[in-house]
Design a protein around this motif. Structure first.
Motif, mmCIF file in Angstrom:
data_model
loop_
_atom_site.group_PDB
_atom_site.id
_atom_site.type_symbol
_atom_site.label_atom_id
_atom_site.label_comp_id
_atom_site.label_asym_id
_atom_site.label_seq_id
_atom_site.Cartn_x
_atom_site.Cartn_y
_atom_site.Cartn_z
ATOM 1 N N GLU A 96 3.501 -6.017 -6.689
ATOM 2 C CA GLU A 96 4.870 -5.600 -6.417
ATOM 3 C C GLU A 96 4.898 -4.251 -5.705
ATOM 4 O OE1 GLU A 96 7.709 -5.849 -9.506
ATOM 5 O OE2 GLU A 96 6.750 -7.554 -10.485
ATOM 6 N N PRO A 97 5.915 -4.027 -4.881
ATOM 7 C CA PRO A 97 5.996 -2.749 -4.147
ATOM 8 C C PRO A 97 6.277 -1.591 -5.084
ATOM 9 C CG PRO A 97 8.006 -4.032 -3.827
ATOM 10 C CD PRO A 97 7.042 -4.928 -4.571
ATOM 11 N N LEU A 154 13.062 -3.640 -0.739
ATOM 12 C CA LEU A 154 11.604 -3.653 -0.814
ATOM 13 C C LEU A 154 11.104 -4.940 -1.463
ATOM 14 C CD1 LEU A 154 10.728 0.017 -1.856
ATOM 15 C CD2 LEU A 154 10.186 -1.101 0.309
ATOM 16 N N TRP A 185 8.886 -7.853 0.177
ATOM 17 C CA TRP A 185 7.656 -8.243 -0.512
ATOM 18 C C TRP A 185 7.586 -9.752 -0.686
ATOM 19 C CZ3 TRP A 185 8.014 -9.306 -6.128
ATOM 20 C CH2 TRP A 185 6.798 -9.719 -6.667
ATOM 21 N N GLY A 242 0.895 -0.610 1.886
ATOM 22 C CA GLY A 242 2.045 0.207 1.540
ATOM 23 C C GLY A 242 2.268 1.396 2.449
ATOM 24 N N ASN A 256 3.849 3.637 5.266
ATOM 25 C CA ASN A 256 5.220 3.696 5.774
ATOM 26 C C ASN A 256 5.381 4.974 6.589
ATOM 27 O OD1 ASN A 256 7.930 3.562 6.305
ATOM 28 N ND2 ASN A 256 8.584 3.480 4.168
ATOM 29 N N PRO A 265 1.743 -4.564 4.076
ATOM 30 C CA PRO A 265 2.399 -4.985 2.831
ATOM 31 C C PRO A 265 1.705 -4.382 1.615
ATOM 32 C CG PRO A 265 1.020 -6.747 3.700
ATOM 33 C CD PRO A 265 1.032 -5.665 4.743
ATOM 34 N N PRO A 266 2.447 -4.054 0.570
ATOM 35 C CA PRO A 266 1.813 -3.508 -0.642
ATOM 36 C C PRO A 266 0.785 -4.479 -1.200
ATOM 37 C CG PRO A 266 4.195 -3.228 -0.722
ATOM 38 C CD PRO A 266 3.910 -4.115 0.451
#
Length: 623
Positions: free
Chosen positions: A76-77, A105, A109, A564, A566, A592-593
């Motif tokens: 999960e983010p 978010l 995800w 993650g 950014n 992506p996380p």
């Protein structure tokens, strides 16, 4: 005997699970339709609810079928981070609480996770397979359950995609043509999604117009998906034609934010007005509207006949060799449901001999339309490019907008670089030179009265001069590394990769050198990405690809870290964007996380014919 009846009971339980998955799939489909219409609140929870069904299937496959299926979901983010000014920022929007940034978010995800598509595909196919499971279990016992477990593992586990070039013969032909058929359906579905988005966009334009930027952004997301599918899957490149979003409002000296003649205490209203004005004046917005009307019509004409024929062929095969024998065994005599060929003007099929003669017709209904799918899907993508692609006017407007934006960034970056060099010279080398001058005065005073102390100070001076020379070399290397000036970008990137603690692999597919300023920009950008992979990404390996294609240098840096990344949360990536902006380049980041981070640098430049190094792949690792 007990094990046999237990297997039958488990087969009916798995069938019930599949039927429950149909309800989950319907909920997910309705939530997707609401997402396309702007009501995106239900899509994430609906997909997560459907994911629970897939998790249950994995558990039962391991417990009843003896097949272990690991859950390939991305983590999960992280929680949204609060900005120093007290707001929560997401792209060009501000929020007072972390609720909405966290929701978006989570939505990103779920949407970007490949396991989501695998779960939904399994929910579609599972009822068709599970309906046969009780019958097969009654005939073969637990063997049918193991077969079902392997099929579930094949559909739900994470499998590296095998390139079609490794296939040969009939398998390659089937893969390419049926893949083109699925791409046809994907483009048709995206066209319908554009049309669905058009209604709420028109409503908010006439009514609550402050919501127009949000609805337009959602519509552009669907159009961007169409462009990405056409470019990556079909090979028809469709460039994004939109103007750059307006800059975020800057606080005035009196603490207020201004848009035109209006002042506001918070930046939300000026930012919303700026986005509304920008989207209204952008011609690409109205070209999207025309595409939303015409694209579904053209896609329907090109894809629906193929879909109907292929679907009819599959149903005909099931009728011939599944429902017809079952109907004869059960003795229902219901010929209305097993004589679908009468719809084509053919005689009714009641015997196995007639079924054998009709089977080639059913196969022809499946394969002949698919033969034209690669050609038809290219037509769909090319028609979509007419309205969704860039025009000369949009490319010129993008260039002017980007130059206006990057001019200020470049000026600020140059001023900051000059301040850094001045600070390093003043605080480092200049202070050492001043100290050396003072020590030289002391040596001059002590050389006659205390030669031993003078010798000791001379030794300190030698060490200080060596340190100052080292600092000066480091400063010069930070401005322009010698290996970059002498050997070019390729060897400089290889040297940076070898100095990195990561296991690095560098591949190059061009000969020659690009312009010197571009080399410097790309080199420092790659160094920054390598530093981020080690410091923030916790990566262990990285791959760097350099290629020159279509008048542009493209550098792709991929690491296996935690993802993650950014640009909004750090200065390093923003610095890379500013460097590239000075050369009309761009940074594309996919991080992506929990997944790999892929950064693509693209800079328009020319390639000199003088080779700098051969086309090779190099690897390096630091113990």
């Amino acid at each position: 005997m007990t094990k046999y009846w237990q297997s039958i009971g488990r087969a009916f339980a798995l069938l019930g699970l599949a039927l429950a998955g149909v309800f989950d799939l319907a909920v997910a489909f309705v939530s997707f339709c609401l997402l396309c219409s702007g009501l995106f609140f239900f899509f994430g929870p609906a997909v997560l609810y459907a994911r629970r069904r897939a998790v249950t299937a994995r558990e039962l496959a391991g417990r009843w079928c003896g097949i272990d299926i690991p859950a390939p979901y991305r983590p999960e983010p992280p929680e949204p981070e609060r900005e120093p000014d007290g707001w929560y920022r997401r792209e060009n929007s501000l929020y007072k609480t972390p609720r909405w940034p966290k929701f978006f978010l989570q939505l990103d995800w779920i949407s970007d996770d490949p396991a989501t598509a695998r779960d939904l595909g399994w929910l579609i196919l599972n009822p068709l397979v599970s309906v046969l499971l009780p019958v097969l279990t009654g005939l073969t016992g637990s063997l049918a359950l193991r077969w079902y477990g392997r099929w579930t593992s094949w559909r739900l586990r994470e499998v590296p995609r095998r390139p079609s070039s490794t296939r040969s013969g009939l398998r390659r032909w089937l893969h390419e043509h049926f893949e083109a058929f699925w791409h046809q359906l994907a483009l048709f579905g995206l066209g319908l999604a554009q049309l669905v988005m058009l209604a709420p966009q028109f409503v908010v334009f006439l009514g609550p117009w402050p919501l127009f930027p949000t609805m337009t952004q959602s519509s552009r997301a669907v159009a961007d998906t169409f462009r990405r599918v056409s470019t990556e899957w079909i090979g028809v490149r469709i460039d994004r034609p939109y103007l750059l979003p307006p800059p975020f409002p800057v606080r005035r000296a009196d603490g207020m934010y201004q848009f035109g003649q209006q002042l506001s205490e918070d930046p939300w209203w000026p930012a919303r007005m700026s986005r509304f004005k920008s989207m209204i004046q952008d011609r690409a917005t109205w070209r999207d509207v025309v595409s939303a009307v015409l694209n579904p019509l053209v896609s329907a004409v090109l894809s629906l006949p193929v879909l109907l024929l292929v679907g009819y062929g599959f149903i005909a095969l099931q009728t011939l060799w599944l429902w017809r024998p079952i109907s004869q065994i059960w003795g229902t005599g219901d010929t209305d449901t097993i004589t679908m060929f009468s719809l084509l003007g053919l005689p009714e099929i009641t015997t196995n001999g007639q079924a054998l003669l009709a089977t080639p017709i059913a196969l022809a209904l499946i394969f002949i339309p698919v033969v034209f799918s690669p050609w038809l899907v290219k037509l769909q993508a090319r028609f979509g490019r007419l309205f969704l692609g860039s025009t000369e006017a949009s490319r010129l407007a993008q260039r002017v907008s980007r130059l206006e934006r990057t001019r200020t960034d470049t000026t600020d970056a140059q001023a900051e670089e000059l301040r850094r060099i001045e600070r390093d010279l003043h605080d480092g080398i200049q202070s050492r030179l001043v100290a050396m001058g003072m020590k030289l005065g002391a040596v001059e005073a002590l050389i006659d009265t205390d030669p031993t102390a003078a010798k000791k100070l001379t030794a300190d001076l030698r060490q200080a001069s060596s340190t100052a020379l080292t600092e000066l070399r480091e400063l010069v290397r930070g401005i322009q590394p010698p290996v970059l000036s002498e050997r070019g970008l390729v060897d400089a990137v290889r040297a940076a990769a070898m100095d990195s603690p990561l296991k690095a692999e560098v591949s190059v597919d061009f000969d020659g050198r690009v312009e010197r300023p571009v080399e410097s920009c790309v080199y420092f950008a790659v160094c920054e990405l390598l530093t981020n992979a080690v410091k923030h990404g916790e990566a262990r390996a990285v791959t760097i690809e350099l290629r020159h294609d279509g008048g542009a240098l493209r550098v792709t840096v991929t690491d296996n870290g935690i993802g993650g990344a950014n640009p909004a949360r750090g200065t390093g990536l923003r610095g890379i964007e500013r460097r590239l902006g000075a050369f009309d380049g761009k940074l594309t980041l996919v991080s992506p996380p929990g997944g790999t981070t892929t950064a693509t640098l693209e800079i328009p430049c020319r390639l000199d014919s003088v080779p700098s190094s051969p086309k090779t792949n190099t690897s390096s690792a630091t113990d």
